[in-house]
Design a protein around this motif. Structure first.
Motif, PDB file in Angstrom:
ATOM      1  N   GLY A 142     -29.231-118.048  88.431  1.00  0.00           N
ATOM      2  CA  GLY A 142     -28.197-117.463  87.648  1.00  0.00           C
ATOM      3  C   GLY A 142     -26.713-117.884  88.328  1.00  0.00           C
ATOM      4  O   GLY A 142     -25.587-117.724  87.390  1.00  0.00           O
ATOM      5  N   ASP A 143     -26.842-118.466  89.533  1.00  0.00           N
ATOM      6  CA  ASP A 143     -25.498-118.984  90.202  1.00  0.00           C
ATOM      7  C   ASP A 143     -25.076-120.306  89.767  1.00  0.00           C
ATOM      8  O   ASP A 143     -24.336-120.556  90.181  1.00  0.00           O
ATOM      9  N   LYS A 144     -25.702-120.977  88.690  1.00  0.00           N
ATOM     10  CA  LYS A 144     -25.522-122.179  88.277  1.00  0.00           C
ATOM     11  C   LYS A 144     -25.631-123.243  89.242  1.00  0.00           C
ATOM     12  O   LYS A 144     -24.623-123.953  89.894  1.00  0.00           O
ATOM     13  N   THR A 145     -26.979-123.521  89.767  1.00  0.00           N
ATOM     14  CA  THR A 145     -27.240-124.394  90.747  1.00  0.00           C
ATOM     15  C   THR A 145     -28.640-125.161  90.677  1.00  0.00           C
ATOM     16  O   THR A 145     -29.019-124.856  89.596  1.00  0.00           O
ATOM     17  N   PHE A 146     -28.933-125.693  91.472  1.00  0.00           N
ATOM     18  CA  PHE A 146     -30.297-126.381  91.621  1.00  0.00           C
ATOM     19  C   PHE A 146     -31.377-125.573  90.994  1.00  0.00           C
ATOM     20  O   PHE A 146     -32.429-126.100  90.299  1.00  0.00           O
ATOM     21  N   LEU A 147     -31.264-124.532  91.678  1.00  0.00           N
ATOM     22  CA  LEU A 147     -32.236-123.318  91.240  1.00  0.00           C
ATOM     23  C   LEU A 147     -32.588-123.135  89.823  1.00  0.00           C
ATOM     24  O   LEU A 147     -33.505-122.849  89.259  1.00  0.00           O
ATOM     25  N   ASP A 148     -31.360-123.206  89.005  1.00  0.00           N
ATOM     26  CA  ASP A 148     -31.462-122.973  87.702  1.00  0.00           C
ATOM     27  C   ASP A 148     -32.222-123.945  86.887  1.00  0.00           C
ATOM     28  O   ASP A 148     -32.494-123.784  85.656  1.00  0.00           O
ATOM     29  N   GLY A 149     -32.517-124.946  87.349  1.00  0.00           N
ATOM     30  CA  GLY A 149     -33.349-125.984  86.873  1.00  0.00           C
ATOM     31  C   GLY A 149     -34.779-126.179  87.093  1.00  0.00           C
ATOM     32  O   GLY A 149     -35.690-126.014  86.452  1.00  0.00           O
ATOM     33  N   LEU A 150     -34.862-125.761  88.754  1.00  0.00           N
ATOM     34  CA  LEU A 150     -36.132-125.917  89.282  1.00  0.00           C
ATOM     35  C   LEU A 150     -37.049-124.474  89.015  1.00  0.00           C
ATOM     36  O   LEU A 150     -38.244-124.812  88.786  1.00  0.00           O
ATOM     37  N   LEU A 151     -36.550-123.348  89.117  1.00  0.00           N
ATOM     38  CA  LEU A 151     -37.026-122.296  88.746  1.00  0.00           C
ATOM     39  C   LEU A 151     -37.808-121.913  87.493  1.00  0.00           C
ATOM     40  O   LEU A 151     -38.884-121.587  87.531  1.00  0.00           O
ATOM     41  N   PRO A 152     -37.104-122.256  86.463  1.00  0.00           N
ATOM     42  CA  PRO A 152     -37.876-122.231  85.137  1.00  0.00           C
ATOM     43  C   PRO A 152     -38.809-122.906  85.055  1.00  0.00           C
ATOM     44  O   PRO A 152     -40.050-122.617  84.294  1.00  0.00           O
ATOM     45  N   GLY A 153     -38.921-124.368  85.397  1.00  0.00           N
ATOM     46  CA  GLY A 153     -40.081-124.984  85.305  1.00  0.00           C
ATOM     47  C   GLY A 153     -40.949-124.741  86.319  1.00  0.00           C
ATOM     48  O   GLY A 153     -42.387-125.032  86.055  1.00  0.00           O
ATOM     49  N   THR A 154     -41.063-124.092  87.541  1.00  0.00           N
ATOM     50  CA  THR A 154     -41.651-123.858  88.357  1.00  0.00           C
ATOM     51  C   THR A 154     -42.593-122.626  88.070  1.00  0.00           C
ATOM     52  O   THR A 154     -43.778-122.468  87.952  1.00  0.00           O
ATOM     53  N   ARG A 155     -41.810-121.516  87.247  1.00  0.00           N
ATOM     54  CA  ARG A 155     -42.656-120.403  86.619  1.00  0.00           C
ATOM     55  C   ARG A 155     -43.537-121.064  85.446  1.00  0.00           C
ATOM     56  O   ARG A 155     -44.769-120.525  85.340  1.00  0.00           O
ATOM     57  N   CYS A 156     -42.908-122.040  84.759  1.00  0.00           N
ATOM     58  CA  CYS A 156     -43.796-122.486  83.468  1.00  0.00           C
ATOM     59  C   CYS A 156     -44.878-123.296  84.286  1.00  0.00           C
ATOM     60  O   CYS A 156     -46.205-122.733  83.557  1.00  0.00           O
ATOM     61  N   LEU A 157     -45.132-124.035  85.200  1.00  0.00           N
ATOM     62  CA  LEU A 157     -46.307-124.516  85.821  1.00  0.00           C
ATOM     63  C   LEU A 157     -47.200-123.495  86.226  1.00  0.00           C
ATOM     64  O   LEU A 157     -48.254-123.812  86.098  1.00  0.00           O
ATOM     65  N   GLU A 158     -46.842-122.478  86.941  1.00  0.00           N
ATOM     66  CA  GLU A 158     -47.559-121.372  87.603  1.00  0.00           C
ATOM     67  C   GLU A 158     -48.168-120.674  86.250  1.00  0.00           C
ATOM     68  O   GLU A 158     -49.551-120.706  86.226  1.00  0.00           O
ATOM     69  N   GLU A 159     -47.465-120.434  85.214  1.00  0.00           N
ATOM     70  CA  GLU A 159     -48.080-119.599  84.203  1.00  0.00           C
ATOM     71  C   GLU A 159     -49.254-120.511  83.539  1.00  0.00           C
ATOM     72  O   GLU A 159     -50.070-120.240  83.014  1.00  0.00           O
ATOM     73  N   ALA A 160     -48.687-121.820  83.159  1.00  0.00           N
ATOM     74  CA  ALA A 160     -49.642-122.720  82.519  1.00  0.00           C
ATOM     75  C   ALA A 160     -51.175-123.076  83.279  1.00  0.00           C
ATOM     76  O   ALA A 160     -52.196-122.746  82.755  1.00  0.00           O
ATOM     77  N   LEU A 161     -50.946-122.844  84.523  1.00  0.00           N
ATOM     78  CA  LEU A 161     -52.027-123.139  85.409  1.00  0.00           C
ATOM     79  C   LEU A 161     -52.886-121.758  85.208  1.00  0.00           C
ATOM     80  O   LEU A 161     -54.076-121.927  85.405  1.00  0.00           O
ATOM     81  N   ASN A 162     -52.260-120.838  85.499  1.00  0.00           N
ATOM     82  CA  ASN A 162     -53.144-119.462  85.541  1.00  0.00           C
ATOM     83  C   ASN A 162     -53.539-119.188  84.085  1.00  0.00           C
ATOM     84  O   ASN A 162     -54.597-118.558  84.077  1.00  0.00           O
ATOM     85  N   ARG A 163     -53.117-119.991  82.984  1.00  0.00           N
ATOM     86  CA  ARG A 163     -53.839-119.817  81.746  1.00  0.00           C
ATOM     87  C   ARG A 163     -55.094-120.774  81.959  1.00  0.00           C
ATOM     88  O   ARG A 163     -55.685-120.901  80.595  1.00  0.00           O
ATOM     89  N   GLY A 164     -55.102-121.738  82.536  1.00  0.00           N
ATOM     90  CA  GLY A 164     -56.297-122.619  82.778  1.00  0.00           C
ATOM     91  C   GLY A 164     -56.064-124.072  82.044  1.00  0.00           C
ATOM     92  O   GLY A 164     -56.629-124.716  81.977  1.00  0.00           O
ATOM     93  N   GLU A 165     -54.718-124.396  81.782  1.00  0.00           N
ATOM     94  CA  GLU A 165     -54.145-125.622  81.558  1.00  0.00           C
ATOM     95  C   GLU A 165     -54.369-126.410  82.561  1.00  0.00           C
ATOM     96  O   GLU A 165     -54.267-126.525  83.565  1.00  0.00           O
ATOM     97  N   GLY A 166     -54.481-127.731  82.183  1.00  0.00           N
ATOM     98  CA  GLY A 166     -54.589-129.025  83.046  1.00  0.00           C
ATOM     99  C   GLY A 166     -53.377-129.158  83.857  1.00  0.00           C
ATOM    100  O   GLY A 166     -52.463-128.934  83.307  1.00  0.00           O
ATOM    101  N   LEU A 167     -53.358-129.698  84.983  1.00  0.00           N
ATOM    102  CA  LEU A 167     -52.189-129.986  85.826  1.00  0.00           C
ATOM    103  C   LEU A 167     -51.300-131.040  84.952  1.00  0.00           C
ATOM    104  O   LEU A 167     -50.148-130.560  85.053  1.00  0.00           O
ATOM    105  N   LYS A 168     -51.737-131.900  84.491  1.00  0.00           N
ATOM    106  CA  LYS A 168     -50.793-133.014  83.687  1.00  0.00           C
ATOM    107  C   LYS A 168     -50.008-132.188  82.541  1.00  0.00           C
ATOM    108  O   LYS A 168     -48.830-132.441  82.354  1.00  0.00           O
ATOM    109  N   GLN A 169     -50.995-131.554  81.472  1.00  0.00           N
ATOM    110  CA  GLN A 169     -50.256-130.815  80.881  1.00  0.00           C
ATOM    111  C   GLN A 169     -49.206-129.717  81.140  1.00  0.00           C
ATOM    112  O   GLN A 169     -48.299-129.608  80.509  1.00  0.00           O
ATOM    113  N   ALA A 170     -49.590-129.058  82.193  1.00  0.00           N
ATOM    114  CA  ALA A 170     -48.576-127.953  82.825  1.00  0.00           C
ATOM    115  C   ALA A 170     -47.466-128.441  83.208  1.00  0.00           C
ATOM    116  O   ALA A 170     -46.437-128.065  83.173  1.00  0.00           O
TER     117      ALA A 170
END
Length: 206
Positions: A124-152
């Motif tokens: 929320g401070d308008k930095t690198f983290l605002d690009g990385l953390l949304p993607g990181t959460r998406c990756l975690e959530e997709a893998l936890n749902r059982g999606e393959g790594l490439k799709q995630a």
């Protein structure tokens, strides 16, 4: 997966940062001193060179070595932050020669932690983290749902891109952009663009 995936990822990061050097310079010229493209292209080139030449099989150690090489090559503020992320990821995965899909999500989570610890910024401070953390959460959530790594990873790359675009709704808290106050709100954050490119490099590596 083994150390090969890390070397491929860093190789793609090197390539994508070099290909987008002028783009990053342009973004950074608006809010900073315009050297971000050079810093990222030189930094990830050094990180990949260190990983590529290493005979080490421990994933964590190679990531740490790559981070150290980057910190030496580009000792600027952003270079140090990116190197800190790599080194923290190295600490997270130290001792692993074989990594599972969730370990890649742990890599990006640790990367964000390393950047936060070094720079003191948060989402929320308008930095690198605002690009990385949304993607990181998406990756975690997709893998936890059982999606393959490439799709995630592909979904995570799109989410990081959306995170970058969303920085035009934020007021900068750190760096030269912060001196603009409310006027910084509509500007795209160069650091978040780096995160977007980094997640794209990962998705290209699978």
């Amino acid at each position: 997966m083994d150390i090969g995936i890390i070397k491929k990822f860093l190789g793609n990061a090197d390539r994508i940062m070099t290909e987008n050097k002028e783009y990053l310079i342009g973004l950074d010229s608006v809010v900073g001193d315009g050297d971000l493209g050079l810093t990222m292209s030189d930094g990830f080139k050094a990180a990949y060179a260190a990983a590529k030449s290493s005979e080490e099989k421990d994933v964590g150690k190679v990531l740490y070595q790559a981070g150290k090489a980057m910190s030496t090559a580009v000792p600027s503020t952003m270079g140090t932050l990116m190197a800190s992320g790599l080194m923290q990821a190295g600490k997270e995965l130290k001792g692993k020669e074989i990594i599972e899909e969730m370990d890649m999500a742990a890599l990006f989570r640790a990367y964000a932690d390393g950047v936060m610890k070094r720079g003191g910024a948060c989402e929320g401070d308008k930095t690198f983290l605002d690009g990385l953390l949304p993607g990181t959460r998406c990756l975690e959530e997709a893998l936890n749902r059982g999606e393959g790594l490439k799709q995630a990873a592909q979904k995570a790359a799109l989410m990081s891109e959306q995170g970058f675009k969303n920085t035009t709704t934020m007021v900068a808290v750190h760096g030269r952009a912060a001196t603009r106050g409310e006027a910084s709100r509509t500007l795209e954050d160069p650091g978040a663009a780096v995160a977007m490119l980094l997640m794209k490099a990962f998705s290209m590596s699978l």
